[in-house]
Each structure stands twice: as structure tokens, then as C-alpha cells.
Design a protein around this motif. Structure first.
Motif, PDB file in Angstrom:
ATOM      1  N   MET A  85      39.182   5.656  24.427  1.00 42.26           N
ATOM      2  CA  MET A  85      39.379   6.449  25.639  1.00 42.26           C
ATOM      3  C   MET A  85      40.824   6.932  25.744  1.00 42.26           C
ATOM      4  N   LEU A  86      41.782   6.094  25.355  1.00 35.52           N
ATOM      5  CA  LEU A  86      43.192   6.480  25.386  1.00 35.52           C
ATOM      6  C   LEU A  86      43.443   7.658  24.442  1.00 35.52           C
ATOM      7  N   ALA A  87      42.852   7.615  23.252  1.00 40.34           N
ATOM      8  CA  ALA A  87      43.031   8.692  22.279  1.00 40.34           C
ATOM      9  C   ALA A  87      42.416  10.004  22.781  1.00 40.34           C
ATOM     10  N   LEU A  88      41.231   9.926  23.368  1.00 35.75           N
ATOM     11  CA  LEU A  88      40.583  11.129  23.882  1.00 35.75           C
ATOM     12  C   LEU A  88      41.363  11.708  25.068  1.00 35.75           C
ATOM     13  N   SER A  89      41.918  10.840  25.896  1.00 38.17           N
ATOM     14  CA  SER A  89      42.712  11.293  27.043  1.00 38.17           C
ATOM     15  C   SER A  89      43.965  12.024  26.571  1.00 38.17           C
ATOM     16  N   ARG A  90      44.625  11.432  25.588  1.00 37.25           N
ATOM     17  CA  ARG A  90      45.839  12.070  25.068  1.00 37.25           C
ATOM     18  C   ARG A  90      45.509  13.400  24.415  1.00 37.25           C
ATOM     19  N   LEU A  91      44.369  13.476  23.729  1.00 37.63           N
ATOM     20  CA  LEU A  91      43.958  14.715  23.082  1.00 37.63           C
ATOM     21  C   LEU A  91      43.669  15.798  24.130  1.00 37.63           C
ATOM     22  N   GLY A  97      48.282  21.688  26.775  1.00 38.02           N
ATOM     23  CA  GLY A  97      49.637  22.175  26.542  1.00 38.02           C
ATOM     24  C   GLY A  97      50.719  21.125  26.586  1.00 38.02           C
ATOM     25  N   PHE A  98      50.347  19.872  26.846  1.00 36.39           N
ATOM     26  CA  PHE A  98      51.333  18.784  26.844  1.00 36.39           C
ATOM     27  C   PHE A  98      51.425  18.243  25.420  1.00 36.39           C
ATOM     28  N   LEU A  99      52.112  19.019  24.566  1.00 38.60           N
ATOM     29  CA  LEU A  99      52.152  18.675  23.146  1.00 38.60           C
ATOM     30  C   LEU A  99      52.925  17.392  22.897  1.00 38.60           C
ATOM     31  N   TRP A 100      53.941  17.153  23.713  1.00 41.16           N
ATOM     32  CA  TRP A 100      54.713  15.934  23.600  1.00 41.16           C
ATOM     33  C   TRP A 100      54.806  15.273  24.980  1.00 41.16           C
ATOM     34  N   VAL A 101      54.776  13.968  25.007  1.00 44.53           N
ATOM     35  CA  VAL A 101      55.053  13.211  26.231  1.00 44.53           C
ATOM     36  C   VAL A 101      56.272  12.339  25.922  1.00 44.53           C
ATOM     37  N   ARG A 102      57.411  12.795  26.426  1.00 44.99           N
ATOM     38  CA  ARG A 102      58.652  12.078  26.151  1.00 44.99           C
ATOM     39  C   ARG A 102      58.734  10.845  27.061  1.00 44.99           C
TER      40      ARG A 102
END
Length: 513
Positions: A85-91, A97-102
Motif C-alpha cells: 500500500m505504501l508503494a502504491l500510494s507513493r506511485l 507530479g510529486f516526483l520527489w518528496v524531500r
């Protein structure tokens, strides 16, 4: 778009619950051209991710009894499905458009801080902060469970659900949150937005005490969107959520930084007083953001400013009405006549008392446009009838026709139904609600101040507090101040029989006793 400047929110709005995306003509043209390609593709791909999340969410609790669902998920349901679920959420956020989360700082472990408090709260896209917190559990409106896919995701998250319309639901949610935070690691870490609603990021509004009730350490988390265009925010007025989604996904990418501050451990005084604890954390986070910490709050879907126990609407219904009346040709003489008719109606003893319909209001105000009367009635009430007393009191003060002591005398007389010369707690709440154009449910502090020493809450005592107390005198000097600078109360029919009038003048509007 790619700039790492500080918060782009400005002070150009009258309050933090309004936001508009400011774009040049060139930016708008580019947004339409690029967005017509990017937006459909991105939204479709993100929607596909959410559709894939749905069976994963349902599988997590499938076959469990209600009792088992009330406990934290363990075993394969966590170690297999949680990372998926974490991977799908990040995808999904990648496609938006949130290519990076700093990430700045270190996220505290569960036993260091059972709750993460995130601010400022900007929009539904703030859920991107769940990625670096590994899908911490959240608090959500129970109404969201009926939304497609979203309901399943909340179930997967084992979120605490609360209905804002149901006081019993709020009490259950508080008990549930407190139970989880004090479980000594039994429940996962929680993530909460203590502002409770979204703003334009120009200030931090007052924190709600929910995250601080348990008196345990919290970790403040700052959410930054360092972009040239401030597209993410979705507030009470201004840019809609659809516009925010379009503008954000039509950019090549959107920068976001999640900053973890050091854990904040409460003092003994803060443990005893969740309000003090919340205020101190709010000030700390505001300082780190370089923003003001304010007493603004959203109450009953209306933006207000807290003043002691009082709630002052940031958009005054009285000022809106005065503007409407002037736009419909009511000058000083016509307004004066309308005030006389309003107070006569309040005292008439008619079957409905001070309640009036739009048609009656049109006649009382001397309007020729029935739609204008209906608009004014809608400002004050969603019902078919409105109480004319708040309208009379605020128009009398804001028009500059009457001094504040005289307005208060009229209000006191209207709400002292039995003519005792004193008010009870409920009557004071109704009186202040009429004066301030907004329901007042927390007037205990004012009641205690105005009836100190075990005395009665008389008109004289209430006037003294509202004109001399360092907090409450702002009601008279700011909120109830005449609309036109320098306007003076007119010498009209004497009504204020209180010999201790605090403005030193006997002027009033019309005899009400």
C-alpha cells in the motif's frame, strides 16, 4: 516552477481561509496547453493506482471479526500488505507530479512520540506527508467512509472516524485517540493536522487540543511547498479542489518538503492544560516557519477569531448587510427609519416575536428588491425566517447611529425577557450571539467576569467588562466599531436610562424599556 524560495503565501487576503492561484497570462496559456496533455494522463494513472489500492485495502481486514478489527493489524496482513500500500500510494503521488518528496530531520520512533502534528494544512494533497511517516494512522471525518476507494483506504489505515455534527461521535473519537496514544506502542504512530482545516499558509491558525489531550510528547512536522506557483492550496473560499488539482497536475513537477522538528515534551503545566500545550506547540512551529501564530479557527464551517471564550466571525454578517443596503439605495435617513421599525417589531409581542420572513424583512428595511431581502435573510439564517434582533443590534452599531453603551442597553433589554435586571448563562450566550452575529457557546468566562464577587450579571457589570477588560473590550472598540471612520452616534431619542453610561453621553436609538 522550480524554486526553493520560502512560503509563497502572502498577507494580501483578509484572512487565511481565502486563496487564489495568481498566474500571469503566459502562465495561464502554458497551463492550458501543457495541462491538456499532462492532466488527463496523470489523473488517469493516479486513479489506476487508487483502483489497485482498493482490493489491497479490502484484503487487509477481510475475514476479521468486529473485535479483531478494533485491534492493530498484525502478521502477514501488515508485513505483506502495508509495504504494498505504501508503494502504491507513493506511485499515485508520483503520477500527480510529486516526483520527489524531500525529507529534513529524523522521524521520531513510536515510543519517542506517539503522535506527529503536521502544519500548515493546505489541501487533500497534504496526504503526501504520509509517505515519509510510513502511513501513520489518521483522524478523518466519518462521512469520508462513503466515498469510493477512500472509504476502503480509511479502513485499511484503521483511522479514527469522527462526525463533526455529532457531539457523541466527537467524544468517542477523543476517547479513542487518547486510548491509542497511551497504548505504550500497542497502536502505530498517529498523524494529525491540529489546525483542523485548510488555510492559505499565511499564518498558523489555532491548534485544536485533540493531539495534546494525552499529555504525551509530540513531534512537530512542517510541510513546505517551495514552488513559484502556489497551486496546492484549497481553502474555504477561492480556488476549488478541482482547480487546485488541475493547476498542480499541469505543472511539470511540484516540490514538497516534509521537515521533522525535534520531539516536544510537555511541561507539567502543559500536561494539565491541553490548550496551553497546543498553543505552545503552535507558536514553536510558527516560529520555525517564520509565520504568525493566530487565534483564527474554523467553527461550524465559518472562519472566526477566538477572543477569550467568544467567537468573532472574520466576515461580519452586519458589514455584509450594511454594504447590501447601501448598494440598494438606503441612506442614513432610510436606515434610521428601518432601525425604528426593527425595534418596534422586536417589542411588538407578535406571535412570532422577533422572527421575520424575507417578505416582512423587505418591508421593515424599506427595500424595493425582494431578492436583496432574501439575500440578507440568508446571511443570518438558513431557515425561512430570521431573528431580527442581531440585525438591529449590529446595524445600529456599525452604522454609527448609536453608541456601544446604548446598543448594549437595547440588547440587554431584549434578552432580559423576564425583566429581572440580570441575565443567566443561557441568556448571556444568546445576547452575545446577537451582538456578534454568530452563536456563542463558550461564554462561561465572560459570565464569571461580569458577575464577579458572586453578584448578578447586570447591564452595568456587563458594560464594565466589555469596555474595560483587556480582552473583551475589543468587542466594543474593534468588532462593533462603526463602519465609517470618524462617524459619531447621532443625538436621537433618549433610551439609555443607565446613568453610568461609559461613553459619557446619553445618546441612544429608541426607548426599549
Amino acid at each position: 516552477m522550480e524554486t526553493h524560495s520560502r512560503h509563497s503565501a502572502t498577507q494580501e487576503y483578509p484572512h487565511p481561509f481565502i486563496h487564489e492561484v495568481k498566474m500571469t497570462s503566459a502562465q495561464r496559456i502554458r497551463g492550458v496547453v501543457v495541462g491538456s496533455v499532462l492532466v488527463p494522463v496523470r489523473v488517469a494513472m493516479a486513479a489506476l493506482c487508487f483502483l489497485l489500492m482498493w482490493p489491497v485495502a479490502r484484503l487487509r481486514l477481510a475475514g476479521l471479526s468486529q473485535e479483531e478489527r478494533s485491534r492493530p493489524v498484525r502478521g502477514w496482513r501488515r508485513w505483506l500488505l502495508h509495504p504494498l500500500m505504501l508503494a502504491l500510494s507513493r506511485l499515485a503521488f508520483f503520477f500527480l507530479g510529486f516526483l520527489w518528496v524531500r525529507v529534513k530531520g529524523r522521524r521520531a520512533e513510536l515510543k519517542e512520540a506517539p503522535v506527529l502534528v503536521v502544519a500548515p494544512h493546505s489541501s487533500f494533497m497534504d496526504m503526501v506527508s504520509l509517505m515519509p511517516t510510513r502511513l501513520a494512522t489518521v483522524v478523518s471525518r466519518s462521512e469520508n467512509t462513503s466515498l469510493p476507494v477512500v472509504g476502503a483506504l480509511l479502513e485499511f489505515n484503521q483511522a479514527v472516524l469522527v462526525s463533526r455534527k455529532d457531539p457523541e461521535s466527537r467524544r468517542r473519537a477523543v476517547a479513542q485517540v487518547t486510548e491509542r496514544l497511551t497504548s505504550n506502542g500497542y497502536w502505530p504512530q498517529m498523524l494529525m493536522f491540529p489546525e483542523g482545516t485548510t488555510t492559505n499558509g499565511s499564518v498558523l491558525i489555532k491548534f485544536k487540543p485533540g493531539a495534546f489531550l494525552a499529555g504525551l510528547p509530540v513531534q512537530p512536522v512542517l510541510l513546505h511547498y517551495p514552488n513559484k506557483l502556489d497551486t496546492v492550496r484549497w481553502t474555504y473560499k477561492g480556488t476549488s479542489w478541482m482547480e487546485a488539482l488541475w493547476h498542480t497536475t499541469s505543472q511539470f513537477y511540484t516540490n514538497v518538503t516534509v521537515e521533522f522538528l525535534p520531539v516536544y515534551s510537555p511541561s507539567p503545566e502543559e500536561k494539565k492544560d491541553p490548550g496551553l500545550y497546543a498553543d505552545n506547540v503552535q507558536r514553536l512551529m510558527a516560529k520555525a516557519l517564520g509565520l504568525p501564530a493566530t487565534d483564527y479557527v474554523m467553527e461550524g464551517r465559518v472562519p472566526v477569531k477566538k477572543l477569550g471564550g467568544l467567537s468573532l466571525p472574520l466576515e461580519s454578517p452586519g458589514r455584509k448587510t450594511l454594504k447590501l443596503l447601501r448598494a440598494n439605495g438606503l441612506g442614513a435617513h432610510e436606515l434610521e427609519a428601518a432601525l425604528d421599525r426593527m425595534i418596534d417589531r422586536c417589542q411588538s409581542g407578535a406571535q412570532r416575536g422577533s422572527k421575520v420572513s424575507s417578505e416582512e424583512l423587505c418591508s421593515i428595511l424599506g427595500l424595493t428588491d425582494k431578492q436583496a431581502a432574501a439575500a440578507i435573510r440568508h446571511i443570518y439564517s438558513k431557515d425561512e425566517e430570521m431573528d431580527v434582533r442581531p440585525l438591529y443590534l449590529t446595524l445600529a452599531a456599525l452604522s454609527g447611529r448609536v453608541g456601544f453603551p446604548s446598543v448594549l442597553h437595547a440588547a440587554f433589554t431584549l434578552f432580559d425577557a423576564e425583566g429581572r435586571g440580570s441575565l443567566g448563562a443561557l441568556e448571556l450566550s444568546d445576547l452575545m450571539g446577537a451582538l456578534l452575529d454568530f452563536p456563542q457557546r463558550h461564554t462561561d468566562e465572560l459570565h464569571a467576569q461580569a458577575s464577579s464577587g458572586g453578584g448578578r450579571l447586570t447591564e452595568e457589570n456587563l458594560l464594565r467588562v466589555l469596555t474595560t477588560h483587556p480582552t473583551y473590550r475589543r468587542v466594543a472598540t474593534e468588532y462593533m466599531q462603526a463602519e465609517e471612520a470618524g462617524s459619531q452616534p447621532a443625538n436621537r431619542k433618549a433610551v439609555n436610562n443607565n446613568s453610568n453610561a461609559y461613553d459619557g453621553s446619553p445618546q441612544d436609538h429608541k426607548k426599549v424599556d
